[in-house]
Design an enzyme around this catalytic site. Structure first.
Site, mmCIF file in Angstrom:
data_model
loop_
_atom_site.group_PDB
_atom_site.id
_atom_site.type_symbol
_atom_site.label_atom_id
_atom_site.label_comp_id
_atom_site.label_asym_id
_atom_site.label_seq_id
_atom_site.Cartn_x
_atom_site.Cartn_y
_atom_site.Cartn_z
ATOM 1 N N ASN A 68 0.844 -1.184 0.000
ATOM 2 C CA ASN A 68 0.000 0.000 0.000
ATOM 3 C C ASN A 68 0.894 1.254 0.000
ATOM 4 O O ASN A 68 1.544 1.571 0.982
ATOM 5 C CB ASN A 68 -0.897 -0.054 1.252
ATOM 6 C CG ASN A 68 -1.857 1.108 1.337
ATOM 7 O OD1 ASN A 68 -1.525 2.222 0.966
ATOM 8 N ND2 ASN A 68 -3.040 0.840 1.844
ATOM 9 N N HIS A 125 -3.669 6.780 13.943
ATOM 10 C CA HIS A 125 -3.403 5.485 14.564
ATOM 11 C C HIS A 125 -2.002 4.979 14.193
ATOM 12 O O HIS A 125 -1.286 4.414 15.000
ATOM 13 C CB HIS A 125 -4.480 4.494 14.124
ATOM 14 C CG HIS A 125 -4.733 4.484 12.627
ATOM 15 N ND1 HIS A 125 -4.889 5.639 11.882
ATOM 16 C CD2 HIS A 125 -4.826 3.468 11.737
ATOM 17 C CE1 HIS A 125 -5.081 5.330 10.620
ATOM 18 N NE2 HIS A 125 -5.047 4.015 10.500
ATOM 19 N N ASP A 145 -10.581 7.679 4.831
ATOM 20 C CA ASP A 145 -10.250 9.049 5.252
ATOM 21 C C ASP A 145 -11.328 10.089 4.913
ATOM 22 O O ASP A 145 -11.587 10.981 5.725
ATOM 23 C CB ASP A 145 -8.908 9.500 4.639
ATOM 24 C CG ASP A 145 -7.711 8.916 5.376
ATOM 25 O OD1 ASP A 145 -7.889 8.397 6.504
ATOM 26 O OD2 ASP A 145 -6.598 8.962 4.829
ATOM 27 N N ASP A 174 -0.739 -3.636 9.996
ATOM 28 C CA ASP A 174 -2.097 -4.063 9.664
ATOM 29 C C ASP A 174 -3.033 -3.099 10.369
ATOM 30 O O ASP A 174 -2.870 -2.816 11.556
ATOM 31 C CB ASP A 174 -2.385 -5.508 10.076
ATOM 32 C CG ASP A 174 -3.559 -6.048 9.262
ATOM 33 O OD1 ASP A 174 -3.398 -6.233 8.040
ATOM 34 O OD2 ASP A 174 -4.659 -6.244 9.830
HETATM 35 P P1 ITT Z 1 -0.892 -4.195 2.973
HETATM 36 O O1 ITT Z 1 -1.601 -5.401 3.576
HETATM 37 O O2 ITT Z 1 -0.103 -4.513 1.738
HETATM 38 O O3 ITT Z 1 -0.116 -3.417 3.995
HETATM 39 P P2 ITT Z 1 -3.601 -3.153 2.723
HETATM 40 O O4 ITT Z 1 -4.183 -1.847 2.213
HETATM 41 O O5 ITT Z 1 -4.239 -4.427 2.225
HETATM 42 O O6 ITT Z 1 -2.023 -3.143 2.452
HETATM 43 P P3 ITT Z 1 -4.519 -3.750 5.419
HETATM 44 O O7 ITT Z 1 -4.786 -5.177 5.149
HETATM 45 O O8 ITT Z 1 -3.844 -3.360 6.705
HETATM 46 O O9 ITT Z 1 -3.615 -3.084 4.290
HETATM 47 O O10 ITT Z 1 -5.900 -2.955 5.307
HETATM 48 C C1 ITT Z 1 -5.919 -1.626 5.636
HETATM 49 C C2 ITT Z 1 -7.237 -1.006 5.182
HETATM 50 O O11 ITT Z 1 -7.824 -0.291 6.288
HETATM 51 C C3 ITT Z 1 -6.993 0.039 4.101
HETATM 52 O O12 ITT Z 1 -7.070 -0.525 2.821
HETATM 53 C C4 ITT Z 1 -8.084 1.054 4.386
HETATM 54 O O13 ITT Z 1 -9.285 0.631 3.823
HETATM 55 C C5 ITT Z 1 -8.205 0.998 5.910
HETATM 56 N N1 ITT Z 1 -7.262 1.957 6.533
HETATM 57 C C6 ITT Z 1 -6.156 1.663 7.282
HETATM 58 N N2 ITT Z 1 -5.509 2.777 7.643
HETATM 59 C C7 ITT Z 1 -6.202 3.803 7.110
HETATM 60 C C8 ITT Z 1 -6.025 5.196 7.101
HETATM 61 O O14 ITT Z 1 -4.971 5.773 7.677
HETATM 62 N N3 ITT Z 1 -6.935 5.937 6.485
HETATM 63 C C9 ITT Z 1 -7.984 5.380 5.861
HETATM 64 N N4 ITT Z 1 -8.216 4.075 5.789
HETATM 65 C C10 ITT Z 1 -7.335 3.275 6.403
#
Ligand code: ITT
Length: 196
Positions: free
Chosen positions: A14, A179, A154, A72
């Site tokens: 990401n 966070h 966001d 995560d």
């Molecule tokens: P990686 O596993 O490759 O790190 P990912 O996007 O799949 O990337 P996650 O499984 O941790 O990551 O899912 C995180 C999701 O949670 C992300 O896609 C957003 O939908 C939400 N999220 C997490 N942090 C956020 C933030 O700072 N602002 C907005 N949404 C967020």
């Protein structure tokens, strides 16, 4: 060792997370997993943010001698019993930010309480040591998208004490209170302690 020589490899695909981690861990050299592994995409089969972060960190550590860091994270809405939670990135069938937010707003239509929190679990592996830290930011979900910056949920999340969504804020503002920031501050303290 000068800070800028300290390399940390981040177990994420990401790009938004990567940029935020770079901004928050200023001074460290942050490299993406893709520089070491082609198609890095471990199955996130855990039941919690920290289990999934550990899965990603361990998967990457097999290929890398530098310290590795995995994030995560996701959104928990209290009136939806914590949804979307660990399924935040795959909440809708399409799994795009747009469709995920759409589903969330639909699910919240008849709810009075839209209070929520973002959760981040960071796992750092340095040598044999595994360090796990969580961070939270509390707020509420609004029913229309506002702002263009950031990613994921966001545009519909307003942190407590503010009137702007994370997507309306300057990235530096979001990074002061997110966070991810809260979890990384704790990780930073450990990095200093270990002189990584
Ligand atoms: P990686 O596993 O490759 O790190 P990912 O996007 O799949 O990337 P996650 O499984 O941790 O990551 O899912 C995180 C999701 O949670 C992300 O896609 C957003 O939908 C939400 N999220 C997490 N942090 C956020 C933030 O700072 N602002 C907005 N949404 C967020």
């Amino acid at each position: 060792m000068p800070l800028e020589n300290r390399i940390i490899v981040v177990a994420t695909n990401n790009e938004h997370k990567l940029k935020e981690i770079r901004d928050i861990l200023e001074g460290f050299k942050i490299l993406p997993a893709r520089e070491f592994v082609e198609d890095f995409n471990p199955d996130e089969t855990g039941d919690s943010f920290c289990e999934n972060a550990l899965i990603k960190a361990r998967a990457l550590k097999k290929y890398v001698n530098y310290p590795v860091l995995a994030d995560d994270s996701g959104l928990e809405v209290f009136s939806l019993n914590g949804e979307p939670g660990i399924y935040s990135s795959r909440y809708s069938a399409e799994g795009t930010d747009q469709a995920n937010v759409e589903k969330l707003l639909n699910r919240l239509k008849d709810k009075e309480d839209s209070s929520a929190r973002f959760v981040c679990c960071m796992v750092l592996i340095v040598g044999e040591r595994i360090i796990q830290k969580e961070g939270y930011v509390y707020g509420r979900i609004i029913d229309v998208r506002k702002g263009k910056s950031g990613f994921g949920y966001d545009p519909v999340f307003i942190p407590d004490g503010f009137e702007l969504t994370f997507a309306e804020m300057e990235p530096s503002e979001k990074n002061k209170l997110s966070h991810r920031r809260m979890a990384l501050e704790k990780i930073k303290a450990e990095l200093e302690a270990f002189n990584v």
